[in-house]
Design a protein around this motif. Structure first.
Motif, PDB file in Angstrom:
ATOM      1  N   THR A  12       9.579  -7.621   5.746  1.00 14.11           N
ATOM      2  CA  THR A  12       8.608  -6.613   5.289  1.00 14.11           C
ATOM      3  C   THR A  12       8.937  -5.218   5.831  1.00 14.11           C
ATOM      4  O   THR A  12       8.052  -4.363   5.908  1.00 14.11           O
ATOM      5  CB  THR A  12       7.160  -6.993   5.686  1.00 14.11           C
ATOM      6  OG1 THR A  12       7.032  -6.915   7.122  1.00 14.11           O
ATOM      7  CG2 THR A  12       6.787  -8.381   5.226  1.00 14.11           C
ATOM      8  N   TRP A  20      11.751   3.679  -2.971  1.00 13.61           N
ATOM      9  CA  TRP A  20      10.338   3.285  -3.011  1.00 13.61           C
ATOM     10  C   TRP A  20       9.567   4.169  -3.992  1.00 13.61           C
ATOM     11  O   TRP A  20       8.775   3.694  -4.789  1.00 13.61           O
ATOM     12  CB  TRP A  20       9.741   3.390  -1.607  1.00 13.61           C
ATOM     13  CG  TRP A  20       8.581   2.478  -1.345  1.00 13.61           C
ATOM     14  CD1 TRP A  20       7.317   2.840  -1.002  1.00 13.61           C
ATOM     15  CD2 TRP A  20       8.575   1.041  -1.373  1.00 13.61           C
ATOM     16  NE1 TRP A  20       6.523   1.723  -0.810  1.00 13.61           N
ATOM     17  CE2 TRP A  20       7.282   0.612  -1.039  1.00 13.61           C
ATOM     18  CE3 TRP A  20       9.559   0.085  -1.656  1.00 13.61           C
ATOM     19  CZ2 TRP A  20       6.937  -0.735  -0.982  1.00 13.61           C
ATOM     20  CZ3 TRP A  20       9.201  -1.254  -1.598  1.00 13.61           C
ATOM     21  CH2 TRP A  20       7.908  -1.640  -1.266  1.00 13.61           C
ATOM     22  N   CYS A  46      -1.120  -3.317   6.520  1.00 10.87           N
ATOM     23  CA  CYS A  46       0.354  -3.187   6.477  1.00 10.87           C
ATOM     24  C   CYS A  46       0.706  -1.950   5.650  1.00 10.87           C
ATOM     25  O   CYS A  46       1.432  -2.015   4.663  1.00 10.87           O
ATOM     26  CB  CYS A  46       1.013  -4.436   5.926  1.00 10.87           C
ATOM     27  SG  CYS A  46       0.618  -5.941   6.836  1.00 10.87           S
ATOM     28  N   ASP A  67      -1.074  -0.872  10.660  1.00 10.17           N
ATOM     29  CA  ASP A  67       0.319  -1.336  10.622  1.00 10.17           C
ATOM     30  C   ASP A  67       0.738  -1.697  12.042  1.00 10.17           C
ATOM     31  O   ASP A  67       0.241  -1.116  13.015  1.00 10.17           O
ATOM     32  CB  ASP A  67       1.238  -0.250  10.053  1.00 10.17           C
ATOM     33  CG  ASP A  67       2.544  -0.841   9.521  1.00 10.17           C
ATOM     34  OD1 ASP A  67       2.671  -0.997   8.289  1.00 10.17           O
ATOM     35  OD2 ASP A  67       3.435  -1.172  10.344  1.00 10.17           O
ATOM     36  N   ALA A  95      -1.838  -7.575  11.735  1.00 10.56           N
ATOM     37  CA  ALA A  95      -2.755  -7.845  10.629  1.00 10.56           C
ATOM     38  C   ALA A  95      -3.665  -9.040  10.907  1.00 10.56           C
ATOM     39  O   ALA A  95      -4.820  -9.056  10.475  1.00 10.56           O
ATOM     40  CB  ALA A  95      -1.959  -8.086   9.344  1.00 10.56           C
ATOM     41  N   ASN A 113       3.094  -5.524  -0.696  1.00 11.91           N
ATOM     42  CA  ASN A 113       4.494  -5.731  -0.294  1.00 11.91           C
ATOM     43  C   ASN A 113       4.652  -6.292   1.113  1.00 11.91           C
ATOM     44  O   ASN A 113       5.588  -5.937   1.820  1.00 11.91           O
ATOM     45  CB  ASN A 113       5.260  -4.397  -0.436  1.00 11.91           C
ATOM     46  CG  ASN A 113       5.220  -3.881  -1.849  1.00 11.91           C
ATOM     47  OD1 ASN A 113       5.692  -4.543  -2.773  1.00 11.91           O
ATOM     48  ND2 ASN A 113       4.615  -2.713  -2.049  1.00 11.91           N
TER      49      ASN A 113
HETATM   50  C1  LIG Z   1       7.365  -3.286   2.944  1.00 11.32           C
HETATM   51  S1  LIG Z   1       6.246  -2.391   3.959  1.00 11.32           S
HETATM   52  C2  LIG Z   1       4.995  -1.977   2.761  1.00 11.32           C
HETATM   53  C3  LIG Z   1       4.164  -0.793   3.186  1.00 11.32           C
HETATM   54  C4  LIG Z   1       3.065  -0.401   2.199  1.00 11.32           C
HETATM   55  N1  LIG Z   1       2.067  -1.447   2.074  1.00 11.32           N
HETATM   56  C5  LIG Z   1       3.642  -0.070   0.844  1.00 11.32           C
HETATM   57  O1  LIG Z   1       3.606  -0.948  -0.037  1.00 11.32           O
HETATM   58  O2  LIG Z   1       4.161   1.046   0.660  1.00 11.32           O
HETATM   59  C6  LIG Z   1       5.439  -3.654   4.932  1.00 11.32           C
HETATM   60  C7  LIG Z   1       4.728  -3.122   6.162  1.00 11.32           C
HETATM   61  O3  LIG Z   1       4.162  -4.230   6.878  1.00 11.32           O
HETATM   62  C8  LIG Z   1       4.167  -3.903   8.252  1.00 11.32           C
HETATM   63  N2  LIG Z   1       3.984  -5.127   9.051  1.00 11.32           N
HETATM   64  C9  LIG Z   1       4.884  -6.104   9.273  1.00 11.32           C
HETATM   65  N3  LIG Z   1       4.361  -7.073  10.044  1.00 11.32           N
HETATM   66  C10 LIG Z   1       3.072  -6.704  10.320  1.00 11.32           C
HETATM   67  C11 LIG Z   1       2.008  -7.297  11.053  1.00 11.32           C
HETATM   68  N4  LIG Z   1       2.161  -8.466  11.683  1.00 11.32           N
HETATM   69  N5  LIG Z   1       0.819  -6.642  11.102  1.00 11.32           N
HETATM   70  C12 LIG Z   1       0.665  -5.432  10.500  1.00 11.32           C
HETATM   71  N6  LIG Z   1       1.645  -4.821   9.799  1.00 11.32           N
HETATM   72  C13 LIG Z   1       2.841  -5.453   9.687  1.00 11.32           C
HETATM   73  C14 LIG Z   1       5.522  -3.232   8.440  1.00 11.32           C
HETATM   74  O4  LIG Z   1       5.580  -2.443   9.616  1.00 11.32           O
HETATM   75  C15 LIG Z   1       5.649  -2.410   7.148  1.00 11.32           C
HETATM   76  O5  LIG Z   1       5.188  -1.097   7.336  1.00 11.32           O
END
Ligand SMILES: C[S@@+](CC[C@H](N)C(=O)[O-])C[C@H]1O[C@@H](n2cnc3c(N)ncnc32)[C@H](O)[C@@H]1O
Length: 202
Positions: A12, A20, A46, A67, A95, A113
């Motif tokens: 992720t 993006w 996230c 996040d 999360a 995502n």
């Molecule tokens: C692919 S990005 C998508 C960001 C946003 N939602 C978007 O679609 O533009 C996934 C996000 O999940 C966050 N993430 C990963 N593991 C996480 C966790 N355990 N708790 C909270 N956030 C998390 C990452 O840091 C990243 O910013």
């Protein structure tokens, strides 16, 4: 690229290149498609660098962006500052701890995502349920379960590894196991779908 932050959901990472924005030219349209409405108190779970957060904040009464990567939250904070949008709090955390991070019942949780990388998805759905008021909604935006080589953006295959991708059925089963009810599944072309759930207050 992988993150070494403890608890980070596999696959992720925020993309590094400028694709993006090419994939998501109309984030406000995506949010409208999954039912974001003016006046809502929203969690962007996230939230990454805030590409969706800014558009949520332009519609909602209040947003909490969560996040696990504090650096990305800073990028998001600057994005909203530059647009003079101030109805958003930024909270660094896992999360799974959502209900502790946002103790007040909210109207809408948006997760884009990231669900494909969550190891215990019913657990996350339960955490979402605990933070939603009765009648509140949970929108999950996922890559379709297509081979990665088919999801081409700016001339290259993009997105999570094929084996991480979830079908709508897998998503529905995981979230309903966490106590939320399915409302609908909507197509989000070219490569995504949105699954919308409701806390029916049982
Ligand atoms: C692919 S990005 C998508 C960001 C946003 N939602 C978007 O679609 O533009 C996934 C996000 O999940 C966050 N993430 C990963 N593991 C996480 C966790 N355990 N708790 C909270 N956030 C998390 C990452 O840091 C990243 O910013």
């Amino acid at each position: 690229m992988t993150s070494n932050i403890p608890g980070f959901f596999q696959g992720t990472e925020m993309p590094t290149a400028g694709w993006w924005e090419a994939l998501w030219p109309d984030p406000a349209g995506v949010l409208a498609a999954v039912g974001l409405k003016p006046g809502m108190a929203v969690v962007d779970l996230c939230s990454g660098d805030g590409w969706f957060t800014l558009q949520i904040a332009r519609v909602a009464r209040h947003v909490t962006a969560i996040d696990i990567d504090a650096g990305l939250l800073e990028v998001a904070r600057h994005r909203l500052l530059e647009s003079a949008v101030s109805n958003c709090d930024f909270v660094a955390g896992d999360a799974y701890a959502l209900a502790e991070l946002v103790p007040h019942p909210g109207d809408f949780v948006f997760l884009a995502n990231a669900f494909h990388g969550v190891p215990d998805r019913p657990r996350l759905a339960r955490a979402v349920r605990a933070t939603l008021r009765s009648g509140g909604r949970f929108a999950v935006i996922n890559w379709h379960q297509r081979p990665r080589e088919e999801t081409v953006i700016l001339g290259e295959p993009r997105g999570p590894a094929t084996e991480l991708r979830l079908s709508p059925r897998q998503t529905i089963d995981a979230v309903t196991a966490g106590g939320l009810d399915l409302v609908e599944v909507v197509e989000i072309p070219p490569y995504h779908y949105g699954a919308l759930f409701e806390h029916r207050g049982r």
